[in-house]
Design a protein around this motif. Structure first.
Motif, PDB file in Angstrom:
ATOM      1  N   TYR A   1     -13.463   3.712   5.826  1.00 42.82           N
ATOM      2  CA  TYR A   1     -14.811   3.128   5.933  1.00 42.82           C
ATOM      3  C   TYR A   1     -15.848   4.090   5.356  1.00 42.82           C
ATOM      4  O   TYR A   1     -16.777   3.669   4.655  1.00 42.82           O
ATOM      5  N   GLU A   2     -15.687   5.362   5.667  1.00 43.54           N
ATOM      6  CA  GLU A   2     -16.628   6.366   5.171  1.00 43.54           C
ATOM      7  C   GLU A   2     -16.604   6.447   3.652  1.00 43.54           C
ATOM      8  O   GLU A   2     -17.639   6.699   3.016  1.00 43.54           O
ATOM      9  N   MET A   3     -15.432   6.228   3.061  1.00 44.53           N
ATOM     10  CA  MET A   3     -15.291   6.317   1.604  1.00 44.53           C
ATOM     11  C   MET A   3     -15.556   4.993   0.902  1.00 44.53           C
ATOM     12  O   MET A   3     -15.449   4.899  -0.320  1.00 44.53           O
ATOM     13  N   GLY A   4     -15.874   3.958   1.673  1.00 47.66           N
ATOM     14  CA  GLY A   4     -16.223   2.679   1.059  1.00 47.66           C
ATOM     15  C   GLY A   4     -15.045   1.874   0.560  1.00 47.66           C
ATOM     16  O   GLY A   4     -15.199   1.018  -0.326  1.00 47.66           O
ATOM     17  N   VAL A   5     -13.851   2.111   1.108  1.00 39.17           N
ATOM     18  CA  VAL A   5     -12.682   1.328   0.703  1.00 39.17           C
ATOM     19  C   VAL A   5     -12.847  -0.109   1.191  1.00 39.17           C
ATOM     20  O   VAL A   5     -13.239  -0.355   2.332  1.00 39.17           O
ATOM     21  N   GLU A   6     -12.559  -1.052   0.310  1.00 36.78           N
ATOM     22  CA  GLU A   6     -12.673  -2.473   0.634  1.00 36.78           C
ATOM     23  C   GLU A   6     -11.351  -3.180   0.359  1.00 36.78           C
ATOM     24  O   GLU A   6     -10.484  -2.658  -0.350  1.00 36.78           O
ATOM     25  N   VAL A   7     -11.216  -4.384   0.907  1.00 32.65           N
ATOM     26  CA  VAL A   7     -10.007  -5.190   0.708  1.00 32.65           C
ATOM     27  C   VAL A   7     -10.425  -6.576   0.251  1.00 32.65           C
ATOM     28  O   VAL A   7     -11.375  -7.159   0.783  1.00 32.65           O
ATOM     29  N   ARG A   8      -9.710  -7.111  -0.733  1.00 27.24           N
ATOM     30  CA  ARG A   8      -9.962  -8.476  -1.179  1.00 27.24           C
ATOM     31  C   ARG A   8      -8.650  -9.191  -1.465  1.00 27.24           C
ATOM     32  O   ARG A   8      -7.594  -8.553  -1.624  1.00 27.24           O
ATOM     33  N   ASP A   9      -8.710 -10.518  -1.524  1.00 27.26           N
ATOM     34  CA  ASP A   9      -7.551 -11.320  -1.887  1.00 27.26           C
ATOM     35  C   ASP A   9      -7.336 -11.279  -3.392  1.00 27.26           C
ATOM     36  O   ASP A   9      -8.302 -11.266  -4.170  1.00 27.26           O
ATOM     37  N   LEU A  10      -6.079 -11.286  -3.787  1.00 27.57           N
ATOM     38  CA  LEU A  10      -5.723 -11.457  -5.188  1.00 27.57           C
ATOM     39  C   LEU A  10      -5.213 -12.881  -5.381  1.00 27.57           C
ATOM     40  O   LEU A  10      -4.411 -13.367  -4.580  1.00 27.57           O
ATOM     41  N   SER A  11      -5.655 -13.541  -6.436  1.00 29.55           N
ATOM     42  CA  SER A  11      -5.131 -14.862  -6.765  1.00 29.55           C
ATOM     43  C   SER A  11      -3.740 -14.714  -7.360  1.00 29.55           C
ATOM     44  O   SER A  11      -3.331 -13.608  -7.754  1.00 29.55           O
ATOM     45  N   ILE A  12      -3.023 -15.819  -7.457  1.00 28.62           N
ATOM     46  CA  ILE A  12      -1.680 -15.759  -8.040  1.00 28.62           C
ATOM     47  C   ILE A  12      -1.745 -15.299  -9.492  1.00 28.62           C
ATOM     48  O   ILE A  12      -0.819 -14.642  -9.987  1.00 28.62           O
TER      49      ILE A  12
ATOM     50  N   GLY B   1       2.636  -1.578  -2.745  1.00 29.90           N
ATOM     51  CA  GLY B   1       2.660  -0.456  -3.671  1.00 29.90           C
ATOM     52  C   GLY B   1       1.302   0.202  -3.703  1.00 29.90           C
ATOM     53  O   GLY B   1       0.293  -0.394  -3.290  1.00 29.90           O
ATOM     54  N   SER B   2       1.262   1.429  -4.167  1.00 30.97           N
ATOM     55  CA  SER B   2      -0.016   2.142  -4.250  1.00 30.97           C
ATOM     56  C   SER B   2       0.036   3.133  -5.402  1.00 30.97           C
ATOM     57  O   SER B   2       1.106   3.509  -5.882  1.00 30.97           O
ATOM     58  N   ASN B   3      -1.144   3.525  -5.839  1.00 29.40           N
ATOM     59  CA  ASN B   3      -1.257   4.525  -6.894  1.00 29.40           C
ATOM     60  C   ASN B   3      -1.317   5.903  -6.244  1.00 29.40           C
ATOM     61  O   ASN B   3      -2.306   6.230  -5.578  1.00 29.40           O
ATOM     62  N   PRO B   4      -0.282   6.729  -6.402  1.00 24.28           N
ATOM     63  CA  PRO B   4      -0.266   8.035  -5.720  1.00 24.28           C
ATOM     64  C   PRO B   4      -1.413   8.949  -6.141  1.00 24.28           C
ATOM     65  O   PRO B   4      -1.790   9.853  -5.393  1.00 24.28           O
ATOM     66  N   LYS B   5      -1.980   8.689  -7.314  1.00 21.39           N
ATOM     67  CA  LYS B   5      -3.103   9.505  -7.785  1.00 21.39           C
ATOM     68  C   LYS B   5      -4.314   9.356  -6.870  1.00 21.39           C
ATOM     69  O   LYS B   5      -5.151  10.257  -6.761  1.00 21.39           O
ATOM     70  N   TYR B   6      -4.400   8.207  -6.178  1.00 22.24           N
ATOM     71  CA  TYR B   6      -5.567   7.919  -5.349  1.00 22.24           C
ATOM     72  C   TYR B   6      -5.238   7.948  -3.858  1.00 22.24           C
ATOM     73  O   TYR B   6      -5.914   7.301  -3.048  1.00 22.24           O
ATOM     74  N   ASN B   7      -4.226   8.694  -3.471  1.00 20.32           N
ATOM     75  CA  ASN B   7      -3.836   8.757  -2.050  1.00 20.32           C
ATOM     76  C   ASN B   7      -4.967   9.233  -1.154  1.00 20.32           C
ATOM     77  O   ASN B   7      -5.019   8.887   0.028  1.00 20.32           O
ATOM     78  N   ARG B   8      -5.885  10.012  -1.706  1.00 17.14           N
ATOM     79  CA  ARG B   8      -6.974  10.567  -0.883  1.00 17.14           C
ATOM     80  C   ARG B   8      -7.848   9.464  -0.266  1.00 17.14           C
ATOM     81  O   ARG B   8      -8.496   9.686   0.760  1.00 17.14           O
ATOM     82  N   TYR B   9      -7.842   8.265  -0.891  1.00 14.66           N
ATOM     83  CA  TYR B   9      -8.672   7.171  -0.385  1.00 14.66           C
ATOM     84  C   TYR B   9      -7.949   6.317   0.659  1.00 14.66           C
ATOM     85  O   TYR B   9      -8.548   5.447   1.277  1.00 14.66           O
ATOM     86  N   MET B  10      -6.653   6.555   0.839  1.00 11.32           N
ATOM     87  CA  MET B  10      -5.853   5.959   1.913  1.00 11.32           C
ATOM     88  C   MET B  10      -5.962   4.436   1.993  1.00 11.32           C
ATOM     89  O   MET B  10      -6.174   3.851   3.056  1.00 11.32           O
ATOM     90  N   GLY B  11      -5.811   3.813   0.816  1.00 11.16           N
ATOM     91  CA  GLY B  11      -5.903   2.360   0.748  1.00 11.16           C
ATOM     92  C   GLY B  11      -4.877   1.643   1.599  1.00 11.16           C
ATOM     93  O   GLY B  11      -5.155   0.573   2.161  1.00 11.16           O
TER      94      GLY B  11
END
Length: 416
Positions: A186-197, A330-340
């Motif tokens: 929350y502090e880092m502004g991480v957001e979640v959205r739906d992906l379409s097919i 899956g996740s991008n390991p380069k951006y692990n600091r943002y803890m998506g």
């Protein structure tokens, strides 16, 4: 009692009201029936015309001339009712014979044990009578397996119990580091959205990164589109992302606030140079300002090299009346600091709570609870959310044409 075909509506009504796996759904049946003509809905009704057992079955070619049937974590029934178990499976055999069935694979969605995250048994279930009945009917148990298999659904699941809880209670029962990581998103502004097919490639790119990181190959991109097509509104792709421009604005606002506070402390120190309280406050604020400035510099560098919007992690979820299932991610390991990944889980746990769904199913673990387990890191991640372990009974196989089934097994051994 009598064995009968079921309509989609009859079937869905029954599984909605009896604990069942997401694969036992009318959505699944209708897609398979329409596109492959390989799905069947069967069940048992009592003398009052009430459904007491239901099962979605699918078939596939086996050994060129025969069909193989699979029950998809079914049938759905009371397995403590041995008379019902006997009746259903005897009649199932007669049903399968009409479709040139070579053998059937049954993997009931029933518990063998409940364990804590370390694998210690908390509750053991007594399935002896049911297993003996199935054995007498010709169903051979395939063993209490561990690990992952391409031939069977996973026997070990990691599950978070949500029944009777609110969000605050669920969060408080997580371990400290997990709670802290969620708060930091929350502090880092991480957001979640739906992906379409149509955006499935965005998910698959991140999923493929996980495959490369962990050295496994699971499914291709088409599979994830297929799952969304099959389960419709009950399937969802979610993406965790961060807009670094927004985050930078937040950091700059914090910088201004800290600078203002430091100015006030300096003024107070001019009036009281020996104030220990103000000196400590000055040191604390200065450290916070230095840390915040580092984040500003890092964020600016990241924007310059990677752009302002970063795709952090993505996951495929399916849900029914009983559970939200976290299937693949899956996740991008380069951006692990943002803890998506943490934010994804928390958003979907909240979704389950909002929809009065009692279980959040993190899905499979290997059943190896040593620190040498291939999925040790995954287990620790799920453990942090206060998930427990559920061990399921496993697979049963019954040859419907024993002679040809044995020939096919022999042929497979020679082929391999």
């Amino acid at each position: 009692m009598y064995f009968t075909d079921l309509t989609s509506n009859e079937f869905q009504s029954f599984v909605d009201n009896h604990f069942s796996h997401y694969t036992q759904s009318a959505d699944h049946y209708q897609y398979r029936a329409e596109h492959f003509d390989d799905a069947y809905l069967v069940g048992v009704k009592n003398d009052a015309q009430e459904i007491v057992a239901a099962c979605l079955l699918t078939k596939a070619r086996s050994f060129k001339f025969f069909n193989y049937f699979y029950t998809h974590r079914g049938p759905v029934m009371d397995y403590n009712n041995i008379e019902l178990v006997n009746f259903f499976f005897k009649n199932l055999t007669q049903f399968l014979k009409k479709y040139n069935c070579l053998y059937v694979l049954v993997d009931p969605y029933i518990l063998e044990s409940v364990r804590n995250a370390e694998g210690e048994i908390l509750d053991k279930f007594h399935n002896d009578l049911m297993m003996k009945e199935l054995e007498q009917l010709g169903y051979k148990h395939q063993g209490y397996t561990t690990g992952y298999s391409e031939m069977s659904q996973i026997r070990w699941l990691s599950v978070l119990d949500l029944k009777g809880k609110n969000g605050k209670e669920v969060l408080n029962q997580m371990d400290y580091q997990t709670r802290r990581n969620i708060k930091k998103t929350y502090e880092m502004g991480v957001e979640v959205r739906d992906l379409s097919i149509e955006e499935t490639p965005k998910f698959y790119k991140l999923f493929h990164m996980a495959e490369e990181k962990h050295g496994f190959k699971f499914r291709d991109e088409a599979y994830f589109k297929y799952m969304q097509q099959v389960y419709g509104d009950h399937a969802s792709l979610k993406l965790a992302y961060v807009d670094l421009n927004k985050y930078l604005n937040t950091l700059n606002e914090k910088n201004d606030d800290l600078t203002s506070q430091i100015s006030q402390v300096k003024a107070a120190l001019e009036e009281s140079p020996n104030s220990k309280k103000q000196k400590n406050k000055y040191n604390q604020l200065s450290q916070q300002l230095d840390g915040n400035q580092r984040k500003i510099n890092e964020t600016k560098e990241m924007i310059a090299t990677d752009g302002s919007k970063l795709d952090l992690a993505a996951a495929l979820y399916i849900y029914n009346e009983h559970e939200v299932y976290y299937l693949s991610s899956g996740s991008n390991p380069k951006y692990n600091r943002y803890m998506g990944a943490y934010r994804l889980q928390w958003e979907m746990i909240k979704f389950a709570l909002e929809h009065n769904i009692d279980r959040y199913n993190f899905y499979g673990v290997t059943g190896d609870f040593s620190d040498q387990a291939e999925d040790y890191g995954v287990q620790q991640f799920k453990k942090g959310f206060d998930a427990h372990i559920e061990e399921y009974i496993g697979d049963f196989i019954k040859p419907i044409k024993p002679f040809w089934y044995n020939i096919s097994k022999l042929f497979s051994r020679f082929k391999n």
